[in-house]
Design a protein around this motif. Structure first.
Motif, PDB file in Angstrom:
ATOM      1  N   SER A 234       0.829  -1.213   0.000  1.00 18.13           N
ATOM      2  CA  SER A 234       0.000   0.000   0.000  1.00 18.13           C
ATOM      3  C   SER A 234       0.853   1.248   0.000  1.00 18.13           C
ATOM      4  N   ARG A 250       2.923   6.321   2.055  1.00 15.42           N
ATOM      5  CA  ARG A 250       2.118   5.196   2.525  1.00 15.42           C
ATOM      6  C   ARG A 250       0.668   5.603   2.472  1.00 15.42           C
ATOM      7  N   ILE A 251      -0.163   4.721   1.918  1.00 15.23           N
ATOM      8  CA  ILE A 251      -1.567   5.061   1.836  1.00 15.23           C
ATOM      9  C   ILE A 251      -2.358   4.222   2.807  1.00 15.23           C
ATOM     10  N   SER A 252      -3.523   4.768   3.186  1.00 12.04           N
ATOM     11  CA  SER A 252      -4.308   4.084   4.194  1.00 12.04           C
ATOM     12  C   SER A 252      -5.347   3.176   3.567  1.00 12.04           C
ATOM     13  N   SER A 253      -5.292   2.976   2.253  1.00 10.21           N
ATOM     14  CA  SER A 253      -6.277   2.089   1.650  1.00 10.21           C
ATOM     15  C   SER A 253      -5.532   0.914   1.018  1.00 10.21           C
ATOM     16  N   LEU A 254      -6.254   0.097   0.273  1.00  5.92           N
ATOM     17  CA  LEU A 254      -5.656  -1.118  -0.263  1.00  5.92           C
ATOM     18  C   LEU A 254      -4.650  -0.787  -1.370  1.00  5.92           C
ATOM     19  N   PRO A 255      -3.752  -1.735  -1.699  1.00  2.00           N
ATOM     20  CA  PRO A 255      -2.674  -1.432  -2.644  1.00  2.00           C
ATOM     21  C   PRO A 255      -3.158  -1.024  -4.036  1.00  2.00           C
ATOM     22  N   LYS A 389     -11.442   7.866   6.087  1.00  3.64           N
ATOM     23  CA  LYS A 389     -10.960   6.529   5.754  1.00  3.64           C
ATOM     24  C   LYS A 389     -12.022   5.459   5.797  1.00  3.64           C
TER      25      LYS A 389
END
Lengths: 395, 154
Positions: A234, A250-255, A389
């Motif tokens: 992600s 870095r993201i807080s959701s899926l890749p 989110k």
């Protein structure tokens, strides 16, 4: 700022798509061994041809805009180059396939034409990338392989604008830049930020994200001086080799599984989160800007058909909600919206490609296809903030 | 004819080794263990003062990972869980928000490690799940994916 154009092309997942030069046709793989060519008629996409030659699932398609050739790569370890030529019997233009022997012993996963359309690169599960160029003497596509130091399946490739350098993302958690210089096909390239005097199979750089993770997608910026890659942890990483600097967001959701640059300082990424997202930045730093999918607007248009009955206490929406909950067990909304996602795409987006370039060569619209069988065209400038989110998340 | 029982993969020269995918902890294992013990003592004193965010910060900083450091890993896990147990549920939200992204990812790794230990469900199940819920609200599903992908297992 226009709304996305949504086309529900198929009931099956769309593995990959490629538009032709004037965007009047699109070649699609519907997770099987045929290429479906759709043509735009008015506002709809109608199936105009099916190209069948592969034995197994077609994993990737690319359409060369200038020479009008299609290259397809499949799990049957082959690639075919299709070109339009007149049929000897009927005189109509038909797509004629030419087999390319890649000499790989595993499936081909990804294919892209080079910027000059004289070579193409095929990524494969055989831990190798096959660079294919045309040999006019024998009228035959010749493949040479980039092998060292790839340790696992190559998941995606992207060409540098100088037609020689190639970025590759692999399942051994690394993104690498190779030189794919072929002696008789390429002129000696001028030195770039990645290096000079680069014989075939030289590594110009090897990068990975701190938390590791398969590198799903790689892309060079329009100038070729910056590399971006999306990995399975992600995160998106942007590499400035001159610095050398690597920015890892870095993201807080899926890749994300696919990305494309829209200009020198912005890119669009999409993947398991089902919405295309815009990142922007420069040598000083990169950040997430927002999403192209305005989830608030779409919920408004999908509001359950209002019961326009007589005005009265017993006909209000609130009364109906409680009545539904009591008699039919519906809690909140109609049944359809409980299973639908708030985003336009209802499933993973598998491929994002530039659709329209504006006058300065900046991408102004992108097209996406996904596992839900939809083809959507987005306006890159219609960016809205990502909702909280858990806002788009239905657990 | 014992060739039917040969493990052909053992003779494969080109096989991808775990070591190639993840760099082991650069510190010496003995050093890692002593670091972990020091941190445990530091955390105990900080907890006694009631400073939860500080204690968590110390515990989640430069955690042991990878092969060869099993004892240090278990020690750090005990330390982290002791902090989690002593936090009031109303404070969890604030503590989580105050952590850096690195610390959030590491905390999620420990939550999953704790949940994975057999028998812990009865003892600290509710504590771990409560922290998991609050951490996911702040850090999102990306944090969970990073725990699953990262080869630097704690």
């Amino acid at each position: 700022m226009s709304a996305p154009e949504v086309y529900s092309i198929a009931k099956t997942p769309v593995t990959c798509h490629a538009f032709n030069a004037d965007r009047s046709q699109v070649a699609i793989s519907l997770n099987d061994n045929n290429v479906q060519v759709y043509s735009k008629q008015g506002k709809e996409w109608i199936l105009s041809e099916t190209l069948s030659e592969h034995d197994k699932l077609i994993t990737s398609i690319d359409w060369a805009p200038n020479s009008n050739r299609i290259v397809t790569a499949s799990q049957d370890r082959n690639a075919y180059v299709w070109s339009l030529s007149p049929d000897p019997l009927t005189g109509k233009l038909v797509w004629k396939p030419t087999l390319v022997l890649l000499r790989i012993n595993r499936a081909a996963t990804f294919v892209r034409w080079s910027p000059n359309e004289d070579k193409f690169a095929v990524a494969s599960g055989a831990r190798a990338i096959a660079i294919c160029s045309f040999d006019p003497e024998n009228n035959w596509w010749v493949a040479r392989q980039l092998k060292k130091p790839i340790r696992s399946t190559v998941l995606s490739v992207d060409w540098h604008p100088n037609n020689v350098l190639l970025a590759a993302g692999s399942a051994d958690m690394k993104a690498r830049v190779f030189s794919a210089y072929i002696k008789d096909v390429d002129k000696r390239p001028s030195p770039t930020i990645w290096g000079e005097k680069l014989p075939f199979n030289t590594i110009c750089g090897e990068y990975s994200s701190p938390a590791g993770g398969w590198v799903h997608a790689v892309g060079f910026s329009p100038s070729g001086d910056v590399l971006a890659f999306a990995s399975h942890d992600s995160s998106i990483s942007i590499v400035y080799p001159g610095g050398p600097m690597v920015y890892n967001i870095r993201i807080s959701s899926l890749p994300y599984v696919t990305l494309t640059w829209t200009s020198e300082d912005a890119l669009v990424a999409a993947g398991h989160d089902c919405q295309p997202v815009v990142f922007s930045g420069s040598e000083q730093g990169w950040a997430l800007v927002g999403t192209l999918d305005d989830t608030t607007a779409s919920t408004a248009s999908k509001a359950p058909g209002a019961r326009t009955g007589t005005v009265g206490r017993l006909n209000s929406a609130a009364f109906n909600t409680f009545r539904n909950a009591d008699t039919r067990g519906h809690t909140g909304g109609d049944a359809a919206s409980d299973t639908e996602l708030l985003t336009v795409h209802q499933n993973t987006i598998t491929s994002v490609r530039p659709y329209v370039y504006n006058s300065e060569g900046v991408v102004s619209m992108v097209s996406t296809t996904g596992v839900d069988g939809k083809l959507v065209i987005w306006d890159v400038n219609a960016v809205s903030a990502l909702t909280g989110k858990m806002g788009g998340l239905r657990v | 004819m014992s060739f039917r029982k040969i493990d052909i993969d053992a003779y494969d020269e080109d096989v991808l080794l775990e070591a190639e995918l993840c760099e082991p902890d650069p510190r010496d294992p003995a050093q890692v263990l002593s670091d972990a013990k020091q941190k445990q003592a530091a955390v105990r004193s900080t907890l006694a003062k009631g400073d939860i965010p500080g204690a968590l910060g110390i515990a989640l900083d430069s955690t042991p990972y990878g092969p060869n450091v099993e004892e240090a890993k278990n020690l750090t896990l005990q330390t982290v869980v002791s902090i989690l147990n002593s936090t009031k549920s109303s404070e969890i939200n604030n503590v989580v928000k105050a952590l850096s992204q690195d610390a959030q990812d590491t905390l999620m790794k420990y939550l999953y490690k704790g949940m994975g230990m057999p028998g812990w469900g009865d003892v600290s199940g509710s504590v771990l799940l409560g922290w998991h819920e609050k951490l996911t609200e702040v850090a999102g599903t990306g944090c969970i994916v990073r725990v699953m992908t990262d080869r630097r297992t704690v």
